[in-house]
Design an enzyme around this catalytic site. Structure first.
Site, PDB file in Angstrom:
ATOM      1  N   PRO A 242     -28.665  34.352  37.355  1.00 57.16           N
ATOM      2  CA  PRO A 242     -28.313  33.142  36.926  1.00 57.16           C
ATOM      3  C   PRO A 242     -29.100  32.434  36.119  1.00 57.16           C
ATOM      4  O   PRO A 242     -29.911  31.618  36.166  1.00 57.16           O
ATOM      5  CB  PRO A 242     -28.597  32.444  38.204  1.00 57.16           C
ATOM      6  CG  PRO A 242     -29.604  33.163  38.913  1.00 57.16           C
ATOM      7  CD  PRO A 242     -29.669  34.546  38.805  1.00 57.16           C
ATOM      8  N   CYS A 243     -28.582  32.768  34.777  1.00 55.27           N
ATOM      9  CA  CYS A 243     -29.592  32.410  33.498  1.00 55.27           C
ATOM     10  C   CYS A 243     -29.079  30.903  33.270  1.00 55.27           C
ATOM     11  O   CYS A 243     -29.588  30.109  32.758  1.00 55.27           O
ATOM     12  CB  CYS A 243     -29.256  33.374  32.323  1.00 55.27           C
ATOM     13  SG  CYS A 243     -27.716  33.597  31.892  1.00 55.27           S
TER      14      CYS A 243
END
Length: 276
Positions: A242-243
């Site tokens: 989850p950048c």
């Protein structure tokens, strides 16, 4: 209308999210439903089933003010999380993910000897390009911002010596499981520093955010903010790693490789589910 497929609903919601993102909170339910060629009542029902909240509530989640509230109220301090054992296998289990990384030596070979299957799939955030080895999903990108061909060239260019086979049927079970939040295996293909950053991202719970500075501190390189930002931007498995949960210290969204509209949509989609 009640028998329409989830694929149809996906297309409606994807178009609606783009309109909401472009036109902001002043958009009324009636005008949005009219743009989707649906009655207001039916559109609200379909939208709420897909996104988890009403269109009006979702518009609130998309604002910069909400992003800043996230940073204030749900700012995960990664150093503390790592020190107290919230990462590692326990956190990965909570996220329904298992992962393994390619060795640095193999990574340096540019993917030589790897067979990577790929295909296009529906997602809550637009058409998703997904790639996988026999060990798990290794790539995920989105086409809305740059186009399908550019997205394909972007991901295949990361492992130029791999063999690519278009075979969506073979990888569909793991892709469907990933978007349902079920058990999913990931195959991380990157340099050692990148993998450290991506592992830190995996420790951020859904509905929460962190900063690039916190990530740098958590991986033992507290002054490497710029390098961390580059590694975050090079994350090949968007959404699952989850950048989009990494933000600037001032509450700004920062960049996003697949376009800021997708980043805002992902943060809003997760926040909506956290608040239910």
């Amino acid at each position: 209308m009640t028998d329409l497929s989830p694929a149809y609903h996906y297309q409606v919601i994807a178009r609606a999210l783009d309109v909401i993102d472009a036109e902001g909170p002043a958009l009324t339910l009636d005008s949005l439903a009219q743009r989707m060629t649906m009655s207001p009542a039916h559109f609200q029902r379909v939208f709420s089933q897909w996104v988890g909240v009403s269109p009006k509530r979702y518009q609130q989640y998309l604002t910069l003010a909400h992003a800043r509230r996230l940073l204030t109220e749900r700012h995960t301090m990664l150093g503390t999380a790592l020190a107290t054992g919230l990462s590692g296998t326990g956190r990965l289990h909570d996220l329904f993910l298992t992962w393994e990384a390619m060795s640095p030596g193999d990574y340096a070979k540019g993917g030589a000897g790897l067979e990577i299957k790929w295909g296009w799939f529906e997602s809550p955030f637009g058409p998703a390009l997904v790639m996988a080895t026999d060990r798990g999903i290794c790539g995920m990108g989105f086409a809305d911002e740059m186009g399908a061909q550019a997205a394909l060239e972007d991901l295949t260019g990361r492992w130029p010596k791999a063999t690519y086979v278009e075979d969506p049927t073979a990888i569909r079970p793991m892709v469907d499981a990933a978007f349902r939040g079920e058990a999913t295996s990931l195959h991380l293909i990157g340099a050692p520093f990148q993998i450290k950053v991506w592992e830190a991202l995996l420790s951020i719970p859904s509905g929460h955010v962190t900063t690039y500075a916190d990530i740098a501190g958590a991986i033992g390189h507290p002054t490497a903010h710029r390098a961390v930002g580059t590694a975050v931007g090079r994350n090949p498995i968007s959404f699952l790693i989850p950048c989009h949960r990494a933000m600037r210290r001032d509450g700004g969204l920062g960049g996003y490789h697949w376009g800021l509209p997708r980043k805002r949509a992902m943060l809003a989609w997760e926040a909506a589910r956290t608040d239910l």
